[in-house]
Scaffold this motif. Structure first.
Motif, PDB file in Angstrom:
ATOM      1  N   VAL A 132     -21.571 -34.023   6.759  1.00  0.00           N
ATOM      2  CA  VAL A 132     -20.251 -34.492   7.182  1.00  0.00           C
ATOM      3  C   VAL A 132     -19.239 -33.359   7.112  1.00  0.00           C
ATOM      4  CG1 VAL A 132     -20.676 -36.889   6.518  1.00  0.00           C
ATOM      5  CG2 VAL A 132     -19.653 -35.310   4.861  1.00  0.00           C
ATOM      6  N   VAL A 133     -18.169 -33.507   7.901  1.00  0.00           N
ATOM      7  CA  VAL A 133     -17.088 -32.536   7.977  1.00  0.00           C
ATOM      8  C   VAL A 133     -15.777 -33.315   8.021  1.00  0.00           C
ATOM      9  CG1 VAL A 133     -16.037 -30.706   9.376  1.00  0.00           C
ATOM     10  CG2 VAL A 133     -18.530 -30.907   9.268  1.00  0.00           C
ATOM     11  N   GLN A 134     -14.747 -32.787   7.347  1.00  0.00           N
ATOM     12  CA  GLN A 134     -13.418 -33.371   7.506  1.00  0.00           C
ATOM     13  C   GLN A 134     -12.742 -32.692   8.684  1.00  0.00           C
ATOM     14  OE1 GLN A 134     -10.662 -32.952   4.221  1.00  0.00           O
ATOM     15  NE2 GLN A 134      -9.433 -34.688   4.915  1.00  0.00           N
ATOM     16  N   ALA A 135     -12.352 -33.479   9.680  1.00  0.00           N
ATOM     17  CA  ALA A 135     -11.805 -32.881  10.899  1.00  0.00           C
ATOM     18  C   ALA A 135     -10.979 -33.902  11.664  1.00  0.00           C
ATOM     19  CB  ALA A 135     -12.937 -32.354  11.784  1.00  0.00           C
ATOM     20  N   ASP A 136     -10.227 -33.400  12.626  1.00  0.00           N
ATOM     21  CA  ASP A 136      -9.373 -34.198  13.499  1.00  0.00           C
ATOM     22  C   ASP A 136     -10.011 -34.232  14.882  1.00  0.00           C
ATOM     23  OD1 ASP A 136      -7.354 -35.282  15.077  1.00  0.00           O
ATOM     24  OD2 ASP A 136      -5.779 -33.967  14.323  1.00  0.00           O
ATOM     25  N   ALA A 137     -10.170 -35.415  15.444  1.00  0.00           N
ATOM     26  CA  ALA A 137     -10.792 -35.544  16.767  1.00  0.00           C
ATOM     27  C   ALA A 137      -9.994 -34.850  17.855  1.00  0.00           C
ATOM     28  CB  ALA A 137     -10.954 -37.022  17.120  1.00  0.00           C
ATOM     29  N   GLN A 138      -8.718 -34.576  17.596  1.00  0.00           N
ATOM     30  CA  GLN A 138      -7.886 -33.901  18.584  1.00  0.00           C
ATOM     31  C   GLN A 138      -8.103 -32.386  18.594  1.00  0.00           C
ATOM     32  OE1 GLN A 138      -3.828 -36.337  18.638  1.00  0.00           O
ATOM     33  NE2 GLN A 138      -4.455 -35.908  16.533  1.00  0.00           N
TER      34      GLN A 138
ATOM     35  N   VAL B  45     -24.504 -34.812  12.853  1.00  0.00           N
ATOM     36  CA  VAL B  45     -23.319 -34.444  12.082  1.00  0.00           C
ATOM     37  C   VAL B  45     -22.255 -35.511  12.310  1.00  0.00           C
ATOM     38  CG1 VAL B  45     -21.474 -32.741  11.760  1.00  0.00           C
ATOM     39  CG2 VAL B  45     -23.802 -31.979  12.292  1.00  0.00           C
ATOM     40  N   SER B  46     -21.588 -35.912  11.221  1.00  0.00           N
ATOM     41  CA  SER B  46     -20.514 -36.899  11.310  1.00  0.00           C
ATOM     42  C   SER B  46     -19.234 -36.293  10.762  1.00  0.00           C
ATOM     43  CB  SER B  46     -20.889 -38.152  10.507  1.00  0.00           C
ATOM     44  OG  SER B  46     -19.853 -39.130  10.576  1.00  0.00           O
ATOM     45  N   PHE B  47     -18.105 -36.628  11.365  1.00  0.00           N
ATOM     46  CA  PHE B  47     -16.845 -36.154  10.782  1.00  0.00           C
ATOM     47  C   PHE B  47     -15.815 -37.260  10.779  1.00  0.00           C
ATOM     48  CE2 PHE B  47     -15.701 -35.285  15.239  1.00  0.00           C
ATOM     49  CZ  PHE B  47     -14.378 -35.706  15.268  1.00  0.00           C
ATOM     50  N   ASP B  48     -14.867 -37.091   9.855  1.00  0.00           N
ATOM     51  CA  ASP B  48     -13.786 -38.049   9.749  1.00  0.00           C
ATOM     52  C   ASP B  48     -12.536 -37.338   9.268  1.00  0.00           C
ATOM     53  OD1 ASP B  48     -13.765 -41.288   9.762  1.00  0.00           O
ATOM     54  OD2 ASP B  48     -12.215 -40.462   8.485  1.00  0.00           O
ATOM     55  N   LEU B  49     -11.404 -37.936   9.604  1.00  0.00           N
ATOM     56  CA  LEU B  49     -10.121 -37.372   9.181  1.00  0.00           C
ATOM     57  C   LEU B  49      -9.867 -37.606   7.697  1.00  0.00           C
ATOM     58  CD1 LEU B  49      -7.562 -35.993  10.341  1.00  0.00           C
ATOM     59  CD2 LEU B  49      -6.629 -38.290  10.725  1.00  0.00           C
ATOM     60  N   SER B  50     -10.430 -38.675   7.161  1.00  0.00           N
ATOM     61  CA  SER B  50     -10.152 -39.102   5.792  1.00  0.00           C
ATOM     62  C   SER B  50     -11.163 -38.528   4.803  1.00  0.00           C
ATOM     63  CB  SER B  50     -10.173 -40.635   5.714  1.00  0.00           C
ATOM     64  OG  SER B  50     -10.271 -41.071   4.378  1.00  0.00           O
ATOM     65  N   PHE B  51     -10.661 -37.799   3.822  1.00  0.00           N
ATOM     66  CA  PHE B  51     -11.544 -37.255   2.787  1.00  0.00           C
ATOM     67  C   PHE B  51     -12.152 -38.362   1.938  1.00  0.00           C
ATOM     68  CE2 PHE B  51     -12.178 -35.406  -1.508  1.00  0.00           C
ATOM     69  CZ  PHE B  51     -13.182 -34.500  -1.180  1.00  0.00           C
ATOM     70  N   ARG B  52     -11.384 -39.414   1.688  1.00  0.00           N
ATOM     71  CA  ARG B  52     -11.911 -40.507   0.859  1.00  0.00           C
ATOM     72  C   ARG B  52     -13.057 -41.223   1.564  1.00  0.00           C
ATOM     73  NH1 ARG B  52     -13.389 -41.693  -4.009  1.00  0.00           N
ATOM     74  NH2 ARG B  52     -13.207 -43.913  -4.540  1.00  0.00           N
ATOM     75  N   GLN B  53     -12.979 -41.369   2.868  1.00  0.00           N
ATOM     76  CA  GLN B  53     -14.094 -41.967   3.598  1.00  0.00           C
ATOM     77  C   GLN B  53     -15.336 -41.095   3.466  1.00  0.00           C
ATOM     78  OE1 GLN B  53     -14.239 -44.950   4.537  1.00  0.00           O
ATOM     79  NE2 GLN B  53     -13.032 -45.460   6.326  1.00  0.00           N
ATOM     80  N   LEU B  54     -15.164 -39.785   3.513  1.00  0.00           N
ATOM     81  CA  LEU B  54     -16.301 -38.883   3.369  1.00  0.00           C
ATOM     82  C   LEU B  54     -16.893 -38.952   1.964  1.00  0.00           C
ATOM     83  CD1 LEU B  54     -15.019 -35.771   5.346  1.00  0.00           C
ATOM     84  CD2 LEU B  54     -16.419 -37.680   6.165  1.00  0.00           C
ATOM     85  N   GLN B  55     -16.061 -39.230   0.965  1.00  0.00           N
ATOM     86  CA  GLN B  55     -16.588 -39.443  -0.378  1.00  0.00           C
ATOM     87  C   GLN B  55     -17.463 -40.689  -0.428  1.00  0.00           C
ATOM     88  OE1 GLN B  55     -12.775 -39.217  -2.553  1.00  0.00           O
ATOM     89  NE2 GLN B  55     -13.641 -37.456  -3.650  1.00  0.00           N
TER      90      GLN B  55
END
Length: 291
Positions: free
Chosen positions: A140-146, A115-125
């Motif tokens: 993938v998931v949109q999320a904050d590492a904090q 599973v991969s996640f990133d804060l940026s929705f455009r990167q996930l696109q």
């Protein structure tokens, strides 16, 4: 990956733009920035920069490759996560994966649960775009590492290739979250700008060898709009900060890799390049295990 949810541009107090379509730079300040302001700035900046970032660096990163750093060290060469035979039976989390190139490489090697996640929705696109081109799906998931949206001890391996960790104000908090979702016996590996680089300007030539600021100045590099709102934020943590954060999270540091600049790599990436890269480290890769 690299700062990005899938790869943000590694930088050291100031990002170098190679493409015309990056967000316009703001007024530069050095000041404290909290978790919420960092997250807002990071999400907005990466959403605006993702297209240009992938256009500039997608070829170097590959659609399904695992590159740890601008020096070009790959997981296939280094094996920092462990042997592929072992990884194929593990659950793996990629922090700040950007377009998911690293996680997708693991999927291509037969690691079934990534599973991969990133804060940026455009990167996930962009991650979805590559999935469709290759016919290889990476969840993938949109999320904050904090604030990770995963259960305790949900993963056997957690890694980040320049993803998220350079953009969080507290190394302790980010490492504690990564450790929380890691199972006992699991491994955390992450690459960041080598902390010593913060003393030098983002200049890959011989002019970049002059120390310009204190290594111990932990104020964030901030770009602000006309109203004083942060539009880009990057945080500096010393080597000691990372080591204490790892120990404080209950992990055991196994290795600190400082990749040397390889012969034949003439690529310049922001402050990284062959002139300075052969003399001082540009990347630090920490590897730690959870007892």
């Amino acid at each position: 990956m690299w700062a990005d949810a899938g790869r943000r541009p590694p930088t050291t107090g100031g990002h170098v733009q190679e493409h015309d379509d990056y967000p316009a730079p703001g007024r530069v300040e050095r000041r404290p920035v909290d978790a919420d302001e960092s997250a807002r700035a990071g999400r907005s900046w990466w959403d605006g920069a993702a297209d240009a970032y992938q256009a500039d660096h997608g070829g170097f990163l590959g659609d399904a490759d695992f590159v740890w750093c601008p020096e070009g060290l790959t997981e296939a060469e280094a094996g920092l996560l462990g042997g592929l035979d072992d990884l194929r039976g593990r659950r793996v989390l990629e922090i700040g994966g950007g377009a998911g190139q690293c996680g997708r490489w693991l999927r291509a090697q037969g690691v079934g649960e990534v599973v991969s996640f990133d804060l940026s929705f455009r990167q996930l696109q962009h991650s979805r775009r590559i999935d469709e081109q290759l016919g290889l799906r990476l969840p993938v998931v949109q999320a904050d590492a904090q604030r990770l949206p995963f259960a305790d001890a949900a993963f056997d391996t957690v890694f980040s290739s320049f993803g998220a960790f350079p953009f969080v104000p507290s190394a302790d908090d980010a490492l504690a979250e990564a450790t929380r979702v890691l199972r006992p016996g699991g491994r955390l590996v992450f690459s960041v700008t080598h902390p010593v680089r913060w003393s030098f300007p983002d200049d890959p030539t011989e002019h970049g060898f002059t120390v310009r600021q204190s290594y111990f100045d932990r104020r964030a590099y901030v770009e602000e709009d006309d109203h004083g709102n942060a539009v880009y934020v990057e945080h500096h943590h010393t080597v000691g900060d990372w080591v204490r954060g790892i120990a404080g999270a209950g992990l055991v540091l196994g290795d600190l890799v400082e990749p040397e600049w390889p012969p034949g790599n003439d690529r310049v990436w922001g402050g990284w390049g062959p002139v300075r890269g052969r003399m001082i480290p540009g990347t630090a890769i920490f590897s730690a295990d959870k007892p």
